[in-house]
Scaffold this active site. Sequence first.
Site, PDB file in Angstrom:
ATOM      1  N   GLU A  56       0.811  -5.728   4.380  1.00  0.00           N
ATOM      2  CA  GLU A  56       0.105  -6.370   3.103  1.00  0.00           C
ATOM      3  C   GLU A  56       1.282  -7.219   2.348  1.00  0.00           C
ATOM      4  OE1 GLU A  56      -0.723  -3.552  -0.160  1.00  0.00           O
ATOM      5  OE2 GLU A  56      -2.229  -4.998  -0.931  1.00  0.00           O
ATOM      6  N   LYS A  87      -8.593  -9.517  -1.020  1.00  0.00           N
ATOM      7  CA  LYS A  87      -8.759  -8.167  -1.348  1.00  0.00           C
ATOM      8  C   LYS A  87      -9.665  -7.949  -2.450  1.00  0.00           C
ATOM      9  CE  LYS A  87      -5.453  -4.195  -2.471  1.00  0.00           C
ATOM     10  NZ  LYS A  87      -3.982  -4.067  -2.855  1.00  0.00           N
ATOM     11  N   CYS A 105      -5.289  -2.387   2.132  1.00  0.00           N
ATOM     12  CA  CYS A 105      -4.727  -1.266   1.162  1.00  0.00           C
ATOM     13  C   CYS A 105      -5.503  -0.448   0.165  1.00  0.00           C
ATOM     14  CB  CYS A 105      -3.574  -1.696   0.323  1.00  0.00           C
ATOM     15  SG  CYS A 105      -2.049  -0.608  -0.007  1.00  0.00           S
TER      16      CYS A 105
END
Length: 264
Positions: free
Chosen positions: A41, A110, A144
């Site tokens: 990430e 994200k 994540c």
Amino acid sequence: MKIAVVQMDVAFADPEKNFLRAQNWIEEAAENAVDTIVLPEMWNAGYALEELDRLADENGERTKAFLSEQAKKCNVNIVGGSVAVKKNGQYFNTQYVTNRNGDIVAEYDKAHLFKLMDEHLYMNAGEKANVFNIEGVTCGGVICYDLRFPEWIRAHVLKGAQIMFIPAQWPSKRIDHWQLLLQARAIENQCYIVAVNRVGKDPNNEFNGHSMVIAPWGDLLLSGETSEGILYAELDLQEVKRVRDTIPVFNDRRPNLYEKIFSE
Ligand SMILES: NC(=O)CCC(=O)C(=O)O
């Protein structure tokens, strides 16, 4: 599918260094005849959120060109972890995926921003899922903190994902959560999980890797490495069907019941 997980250190607020590092790792991984390379990430700049104005990649142009060139040159698919991107004056934590021909086959922002690392103060959350095809296999990619939302991963699997890619900058102090959640997501979704976490430190956190590749039955194909480097795993996609035939979770689900309970 042979996978190379690039458990790299990320230089804080230094895209020049990071693009060079990523290129070196990609070239090294490609020497081992892998099909797909996965980066962590925010590998372009780290969590240097206060400097996004200077660091974020405008419309992801540099990242897309870089991934595309590397993929073609090395004849690999690249799941490009994620990078800080500026789009229409707003910042996003964005994942790009490129196939062997250098085509960008996925772009994902994200969806769940991590307040403990102040992400919500600087970034905008994505609104779309991320399902794509590489090597004829339907895959999904999240980032994540998205891992903590089982319904989000499930949504991708219901759209056909047999492999979920999960790049991260997950601090050492919660690495036990990382390991358990990844294993649970693989078992409950009966899919492969390919998860890459960075190593090194930034001004706020330390990161100790523990990238993982987990098979649909929950077996760890790769786990526990704490130093910088490339880790390899081979996925047998027939295993997804074997596990789903053995315990037919997807036939036994009761979505109507869940909707009814949620709406009560
Ligand atoms: N970069 C992230 O989203 C970190 C997520 C995390 O550390 C967690 O515990 O969740």
